[in-house]
Scaffold this motif. Structure first.
Motif, PDB file in Angstrom:
ATOM      1  N   PRO A 192      11.148  -8.193  -2.576  1.00 52.82           N
ATOM      2  CA  PRO A 192      10.789  -6.850  -2.097  1.00 52.82           C
ATOM      3  C   PRO A 192      11.954  -5.880  -2.242  1.00 52.82           C
ATOM      4  N   VAL A 193      11.648  -4.648  -2.592  1.00 54.47           N
ATOM      5  CA  VAL A 193      12.655  -3.598  -2.739  1.00 54.47           C
ATOM      6  C   VAL A 193      12.204  -2.399  -1.916  1.00 54.47           C
ATOM      7  N   THR A 194      13.023  -1.974  -0.968  1.00 52.64           N
ATOM      8  CA  THR A 194      12.641  -0.858  -0.096  1.00 52.64           C
ATOM      9  C   THR A 194      12.727   0.477  -0.838  1.00 52.64           C
ATOM     10  N   HIS A 195      12.090   1.479  -0.240  1.00 51.68           N
ATOM     11  CA  HIS A 195      12.109   2.827  -0.827  1.00 51.68           C
ATOM     12  C   HIS A 195      13.540   3.340  -0.969  1.00 51.68           C
ATOM     13  N   ASP A 196      14.370   3.122   0.050  1.00 54.10           N
ATOM     14  CA  ASP A 196      15.765   3.608   0.005  1.00 54.10           C
ATOM     15  C   ASP A 196      16.551   2.938  -1.112  1.00 54.10           C
ATOM     16  N   MET A 197      16.338   1.614  -1.288  1.00 50.35           N
ATOM     17  CA  MET A 197      17.028   0.899  -2.367  1.00 50.35           C
ATOM     18  C   MET A 197      16.598   1.434  -3.730  1.00 50.35           C
ATOM     19  N   PHE A 198      15.299   1.701  -3.880  1.00 51.20           N
ATOM     20  CA  PHE A 198      14.804   2.186  -5.167  1.00 51.20           C
ATOM     21  C   PHE A 198      15.302   3.607  -5.438  1.00 51.20           C
ATOM     22  N   LYS A 199      15.378   4.432  -4.401  1.00 56.99           N
ATOM     23  CA  LYS A 199      15.900   5.791  -4.555  1.00 56.99           C
ATOM     24  C   LYS A 199      17.375   5.751  -4.967  1.00 56.99           C
ATOM     25  N   GLU A 200      18.122   4.809  -4.386  1.00 56.64           N
ATOM     26  CA  GLU A 200      19.537   4.650  -4.763  1.00 56.64           C
ATOM     27  C   GLU A 200      19.661   4.262  -6.233  1.00 56.64           C
ATOM     28  N   LEU A 201      18.740   3.407  -6.693  1.00 51.14           N
ATOM     29  CA  LEU A 201      18.746   3.024  -8.103  1.00 51.14           C
ATOM     30  C   LEU A 201      18.440   4.217  -8.996  1.00 51.14           C
ATOM     31  N   LEU A 202      17.495   5.065  -8.603  1.00 50.28           N
ATOM     32  CA  LEU A 202      17.155   6.252  -9.392  1.00 50.28           C
ATOM     33  C   LEU A 202      18.343   7.204  -9.498  1.00 50.28           C
ATOM     34  N   ASP A 203      19.095   7.346  -8.404  1.00 45.27           N
ATOM     35  CA  ASP A 203      20.291   8.203  -8.429  1.00 45.27           C
ATOM     36  C   ASP A 203      21.381   7.596  -9.299  1.00 45.27           C
ATOM     37  N   CYS A 263       5.161   4.270  -4.045  1.00 50.24           N
ATOM     38  CA  CYS A 263       6.355   4.248  -3.192  1.00 50.24           C
ATOM     39  C   CYS A 263       7.198   5.503  -3.383  1.00 50.24           C
ATOM     40  N   VAL A 264       7.397   5.906  -4.639  1.00 49.32           N
ATOM     41  CA  VAL A 264       8.287   7.025  -4.919  1.00 49.32           C
ATOM     42  C   VAL A 264       7.655   8.366  -4.552  1.00 49.32           C
ATOM     43  N   THR A 265       6.302   8.417  -4.488  1.00 48.60           N
ATOM     44  CA  THR A 265       5.627   9.671  -4.157  1.00 48.60           C
ATOM     45  C   THR A 265       5.215   9.737  -2.680  1.00 48.60           C
ATOM     46  N   TYR A 266       5.619   8.769  -1.891  1.00 52.12           N
ATOM     47  CA  TYR A 266       5.358   8.772  -0.433  1.00 52.12           C
ATOM     48  C   TYR A 266       3.864   8.835  -0.095  1.00 52.12           C
ATOM     49  N   ARG A 267       3.039   8.201  -0.876  1.00 54.76           N
ATOM     50  CA  ARG A 267       1.611   8.245  -0.578  1.00 54.76           C
ATOM     51  C   ARG A 267       1.119   6.824  -0.264  1.00 54.76           C
ATOM     52  N   PRO A 268       0.000   6.693   0.442  1.00 52.76           N
ATOM     53  CA  PRO A 268      -0.553   5.354   0.700  1.00 52.76           C
ATOM     54  C   PRO A 268      -0.927   4.668  -0.616  1.00 52.76           C
ATOM     55  N   ARG A 269      -1.092   3.369  -0.556  1.00 55.41           N
ATOM     56  CA  ARG A 269      -1.423   2.606  -1.759  1.00 55.41           C
ATOM     57  C   ARG A 269      -2.744   3.112  -2.373  1.00 55.41           C
ATOM     58  N   THR A 270      -2.694   3.326  -3.681  1.00 57.80           N
ATOM     59  CA  THR A 270      -3.907   3.738  -4.398  1.00 57.80           C
ATOM     60  C   THR A 270      -4.504   2.566  -5.164  1.00 57.80           C
ATOM     61  N   GLU A 271      -3.893   1.413  -5.050  1.00 54.88           N
ATOM     62  CA  GLU A 271      -4.395   0.223  -5.719  1.00 54.88           C
ATOM     63  C   GLU A 271      -4.213  -0.982  -4.799  1.00 54.88           C
ATOM     64  N   SER A 272      -4.894  -2.045  -5.109  1.00 54.45           N
ATOM     65  CA  SER A 272      -4.708  -3.294  -4.376  1.00 54.45           C
ATOM     66  C   SER A 272      -4.027  -4.305  -5.293  1.00 54.45           C
ATOM     67  N   ALA A 281      -3.389  -3.879   0.109  1.00 54.82           N
ATOM     68  CA  ALA A 281      -4.700  -3.293  -0.210  1.00 54.82           C
ATOM     69  C   ALA A 281      -4.564  -1.778  -0.321  1.00 54.82           C
ATOM     70  N   ALA A 282      -5.550  -1.137  -0.948  1.00 54.51           N
ATOM     71  CA  ALA A 282      -5.552   0.326  -1.073  1.00 54.51           C
ATOM     72  C   ALA A 282      -5.549   0.951   0.323  1.00 54.51           C
ATOM     73  N   GLY A 283      -4.698   1.969   0.505  1.00 56.25           N
ATOM     74  CA  GLY A 283      -4.571   2.637   1.793  1.00 56.25           C
ATOM     75  C   GLY A 283      -3.444   2.105   2.656  1.00 56.25           C
ATOM     76  N   ASP A 284      -2.851   0.955   2.248  1.00 57.39           N
ATOM     77  CA  ASP A 284      -1.722   0.391   3.020  1.00 57.39           C
ATOM     78  C   ASP A 284      -0.476   1.242   2.840  1.00 57.39           C
ATOM     79  N   ASP A 285       0.511   0.991   3.712  1.00 55.76           N
ATOM     80  CA  ASP A 285       1.819   1.657   3.613  1.00 55.76           C
ATOM     81  C   ASP A 285       2.490   1.264   2.291  1.00 55.76           C
TER      82      ASP A 285
END
Length: 411
Positions: free
Chosen positions: A386-397, A366-375, A328-332
């Motif tokens: 599921p893909v964690t923030h660290d995994m996605f950052k590794e993919l971007l690099d 996820c990439v901007t470190y902000r709470p969910r803006t959508e549900s 939901a909006a506002g979640d981690d």
């Protein structure tokens, strides 16, 4: 023996990724450059090996000429080998001129190693850096040592052959041992190729791929080249080409064979890269997957091959029933999701969107470190990866293409 049908799609993914990256990296050009570089380096390399054999190991020119003519017919007919050997033997002392010529030969021979390293750097995404003088000297020393090792192997092979012939042991051997020895000598050049390719695959990338993968790739490269080379000699009528091109016909055929070898060498090097970074490359293909409305045959094939990666279903997947809320909006927002199957709807700013299998959602927050803006909710029964923030950052690099796609999505 039972065939594991579950491994077939993954095998196609390995082969397709290798071919796609081979084409994307434009390795056809590196193969052509390597072939021409090797061909230009061929005379100095042969001269260096021949000089080591005759001056240090006391190999007779006749033995060396017989070996080259029987094992490397194209090379023998492309150059006047007897005169080359005679020229080497005429050098009685070493003066300033001979030293200059020797350094020039080594420098010319280095072009072959240079093109190999450039191709490997492109495959393994290693940026070219200015090397200190000491590193260049060590590299040159290693290349000279490789030439000496090849010369030593050829010397041992010729010595063993001469020993067998002189002692007459071959006549006392059982038939199967005699045939085994003949096969061994016949496939010795291929064995040398295999060892040199194996060492190159292990050392040149700089990231130390596993020995098992390097051995498999080296074996594949050697065996396929052996088969292709055999087809060359079966189906190419040299007398026909001699009429058209004259002496150049052997040079052209030799160049074509070398080009084929470099194509196989670089393809299997690319295959090693795919094996080493398969998770990241598969993840990249999932994120860059064409939309379901794509019209091109290539895009349809990619969707079919990568839309449901069985490789990732072995890890944790999450199932949601229809109408279940995913977040939901506002979640981690530390996790993004890939839709393995089913349809997901997202709602933000009074706007609803639907995402089907093969799509990611939730990455902007996820990439901007902000709470969910959508549900997000499950429109149908869905299976998510599921893909964690660290995994996605590794993919971007790892992938500039993924970073570009994300920027377009954000802006």
């Amino acid at each position: 023996m039972r065939i594991n049908y579950k491994q077939i799609p993954e095998t196609f993914q390995y082969l397709t990724l290798s071919f796609t990256l081979f084409s994307t990296n434009n390795l056809f050009i590196y193969a052509a450059a390597g072939a021409f570089g090797f061909f230009c380096s061929l005379v100095p390399i042969v001269l260096m090996i021949a000089a080591v054999l005759m001056r240090f190991f006391r190999t007779s020119p006749e033995k060396l000429i017989d070996f080259i003519s029987s094992s490397y017919g194209s090379l023998y007919h492309s150059f006047d080998m007897p005169n080359v050997m005679a020229s080497i033997l005429q050098i009685k002392g070493v003066g300033l001129f001979e030293i200059i010529v020797g350094i020039s030969l080594i420098w010319m021979a280095r072009r072959f190693f240079l093109y190999v390293m450039q191709g490997m750097s492109c495959i393994f995404r290693v940026s070219a850096k200015q090397k200190p003088v000491i590193i260049s000297v060590i590299s040159l020393a290693i290349e000279i040592v490789m030439v000496v090792i090849v010369a030593l192997l050829l010397f041992l092979s010729n010595t063993f052959e001469s020993f067998i012939a002189m002692t007459g042991i071959i006549n006392l051997m059982p038939f199967f041992l005699k045939k085994s020895g003949e096969l061994l000598m016949k496939f010795l050049p291929s064995g040398i190729y295999f060892l040199l390719i194996l060492l190159t695959y292990r050392i040149a990338p700089g990231c130390k791929p596993k020995w098992k993968i390097c051995a498999f790739a080296s074996l594949g490269c050697t065996v396929i080249f052996f088969i292709v080379d055999a087809f060359f000699h079966i189906f190419i009528d040299m007398s026909r080409y001699n009429l058209i091109y004259g002496v150049l016909s052997n040079v052209i055929v030799l160049l074509l064979e070398v080009y084929t070898f470099f194509m196989l060498f670089l393809y299997f090097a690319q295959f090693i890269f795919v094996c080493q970074y398969f998770d990241m490359l598969l993840f990249e293909q999932m994120y860059l997957l064409p939309g379901k409305d794509a019209n091109r045959l290539e895009d349809a094939f990619k969707r079919l091959l990568f839309i449901q990666p069985k490789h990732f279903t072995n890890s944790a997947t999450i199932d949601f029933a229809a109408d279940d809320q995913i977040f939901a909006a506002g979640d981690d927002s530390s996790v993004i999701y890939y839709i393995f199957s089913g349809t997901v709807r997202t709602f933000a700013n009074n706007h609803m969107r639907y995402h089907s299998a093969g799509a990611f959602f939730g990455e902007a927050d996820c990439v901007t470190y902000r709470p969910r803006t959508e549900s997000a909710s499950a429109e149908t029964d869905v299976k998510l990866i599921p893909v964690t923030h660290d995994m996605f950052k590794e993919l971007l690099d790892f992938s500039p293409d993924v970073a570009n796609r994300l920027l377009k999505h954000l802006f």
